[in-house]
Design an enzyme around this catalytic site. Structure first.
Site, PDB file in Angstrom:
ATOM      1  N   ARG A 257      -5.450  12.194   1.170  1.00  0.00           N
ATOM      2  CA  ARG A 257      -6.617  11.330   1.042  1.00  0.00           C
ATOM      3  C   ARG A 257      -7.213  11.495  -0.354  1.00  0.00           C
ATOM      4  NH1 ARG A 257      -7.228   6.964   4.038  1.00  0.00           N
ATOM      5  NH2 ARG A 257      -8.083   7.276   6.123  1.00  0.00           N
TER       6      ARG A 257
ATOM      7  N   TYR B 139     -15.637  -5.403   5.062  1.00  0.00           N
ATOM      8  CA  TYR B 139     -14.337  -4.768   5.326  1.00  0.00           C
ATOM      9  C   TYR B 139     -13.887  -5.065   6.752  1.00  0.00           C
ATOM     10  CZ  TYR B 139     -10.935  -1.015   6.194  1.00  0.00           C
ATOM     11  OH  TYR B 139      -9.816  -0.313   6.547  1.00  0.00           O
TER      12      TYR B 139
ATOM     13  N   GLU C 131     -12.935  -0.596  12.404  1.00  0.00           N
ATOM     14  CA  GLU C 131     -14.091  -1.315  11.869  1.00  0.00           C
ATOM     15  C   GLU C 131     -14.164  -2.750  12.378  1.00  0.00           C
ATOM     16  OE1 GLU C 131     -16.612  -0.260   9.944  1.00  0.00           O
ATOM     17  OE2 GLU C 131     -15.885   1.806   9.785  1.00  0.00           O
TER      18      GLU C 131
ATOM     19  N   SER D  81      -7.985  -1.860  11.877  1.00  0.00           N
ATOM     20  CA  SER D  81      -8.981  -0.800  11.724  1.00  0.00           C
ATOM     21  C   SER D  81     -10.012  -0.845  12.841  1.00  0.00           C
ATOM     22  CB  SER D  81      -9.697  -0.952  10.380  1.00  0.00           C
ATOM     23  OG  SER D  81     -10.863  -0.162  10.314  1.00  0.00           O
TER      24      SER D  81
ATOM     25  N   GLY E  73       0.814  -1.211   0.000  1.00  0.00           N
ATOM     26  CA  GLY E  73       0.000   0.000   0.000  1.00  0.00           C
ATOM     27  C   GLY E  73       0.844   1.255   0.000  1.00  0.00           C
TER      28      GLY E  73
END
Length: 318
Positions: free
Chosen positions: A180, A146, A124, A122, A8
């Site tokens: 971003r 996700y 999440e 994350s 990434g």
């Protein structure tokens, strides 16, 4: 010389991390997808074409580069995308992370030297959390594809720690910067605020304005990841500001920074942008990161938003 492998590397966090590692004198290898040509990375970064969904390719990459530190920042980055592509999300963000752990463990076993891994986890993974704020002991119960993929990677980090691999997982809450892409709601907001300020009119369509998130500054969160991977004891660390704001708060701060007084005249709610399952509030408790890593945020919320807006205003004058 430290050798680092960054997946990434073309993303927001990857670019900040690559800059830091190069400045430290590290040899940096960055994983990019086929056809991806990232701009702005230090020229010293060696780009390696590959895919987190290719376990054999990842193993070969680790064998060739022989890294001391592996930073897994890659994967599916959109919760909305994960609802449309749940299988791909699981393969890339879940299984891909485990493929890296396994390749790192095998390199460590074969070479007899320590290999350290950082998993970018994350918030999440907590889904609808059982406590607020969330800490390292909060129950993992994701509410999106996700989050489920990240949860698998997060829990497998602990499995490989028990196997002797130094895998640290940073549970990252929302963190922003001008880097971003506009596919993220925060950058969508700041870009729209800048455009409306310049043009004097326009609208911005968003989803749930009441959703609350814990926002921080991306370079600070990269600093936490470096501290975590180099910490003597690998562990999980919540990386967060410890404060929560709503999407409406972010919108208000962005329009104020752009010089637009009444943001409500320019914002509409579109059901298409409402997630099938959207946690109402996510806020992290970063005490372990503060106490064990000596980490802390350096940029306040309004300044984060202001920097993003000023960047987008500058782009409109080019």
């Amino acid at each position: 010389m430290t050798v680092a492998l960054v997946t990434g590397v073309a993303g927001q966090d990857g670019s900040y991390l690559a800059e830091r590692l190069v400045a430290e004198g590290a040899e940096v290898h960055g994983l990019v997808r086929e056809g991806e040509h990232p701009e702005g990375l230090p020229r010293e970064v060696g780009l390696c074409v590959g895919d987190l969904g290719d376990a054999e390719g990842l193993a070969d990459l680790v064998r060739r580069t022989r890294p001391d530190e592996i930073y897994n920042l890659g994967g599916i980055s959109s919760v909305a995308y994960s609802w449309q592509h749940p299988v791909e999300t699981g393969a890339v963000s879940g299984l891909g992370a485990v493929a890296l752990y396994d390749a790192a463990w095998r390199l460590q076993e074969d070479s007899g030297r320590t290999v350290r891994v950082l998993q970018a986890s994350s918030a999440e993974i907590f889904g609808t959390p059982d406590r607020t704020p969330q800490d390292e002991g909060t129950t993992v119960r994701p509410s999106s594809p996700y989050g489920a993929a990240k949860a698998y990677a997060h829990q497998m980090a602990a499995v490989y720690r028990a196997r002797g691999l130094g895998v640290s997982a940073c549970v990252l809450y929302n963190h922003e910067s001008p880097r971003r892409p506009e596919t993220f709601v925060t950058r969508k907001i700041t870009a729209a605020a800048a455009r409306i300020a310049r043009e004097g009119s326009g609208t911005l369509a968003l989803g749930n304005l009441d959703a609350r998130r814990d926002w921080g500054w991306a370079p600070d969160y990269v600093d936490a990841m470096v501290r975590a991977v180099r910490h003597p004891v690998a562990d999980d660390f919540v990386v967060a500001s410890g404060a929560t704001r709503s999407v409406a708060d972010f919108v208000a701060a962005a329009f104020a920074a752009a010089g637009v007084d009444d943001w409500s005249r320019h914002v509409t709610v579109d059901p298409r942008f409402v997630r099938p399952a959207d946690p109402a509030e996510q806020v992290g408790d970063p005490r372990r990161a503060r106490e064990e890593l000596g980490w802390g945020g350096t940029i306040a919320f309004d300044e984060i938003v202001g920097r993003m807006v000023r960047h987008d205003l500058a782009l409109l004058t080019v």
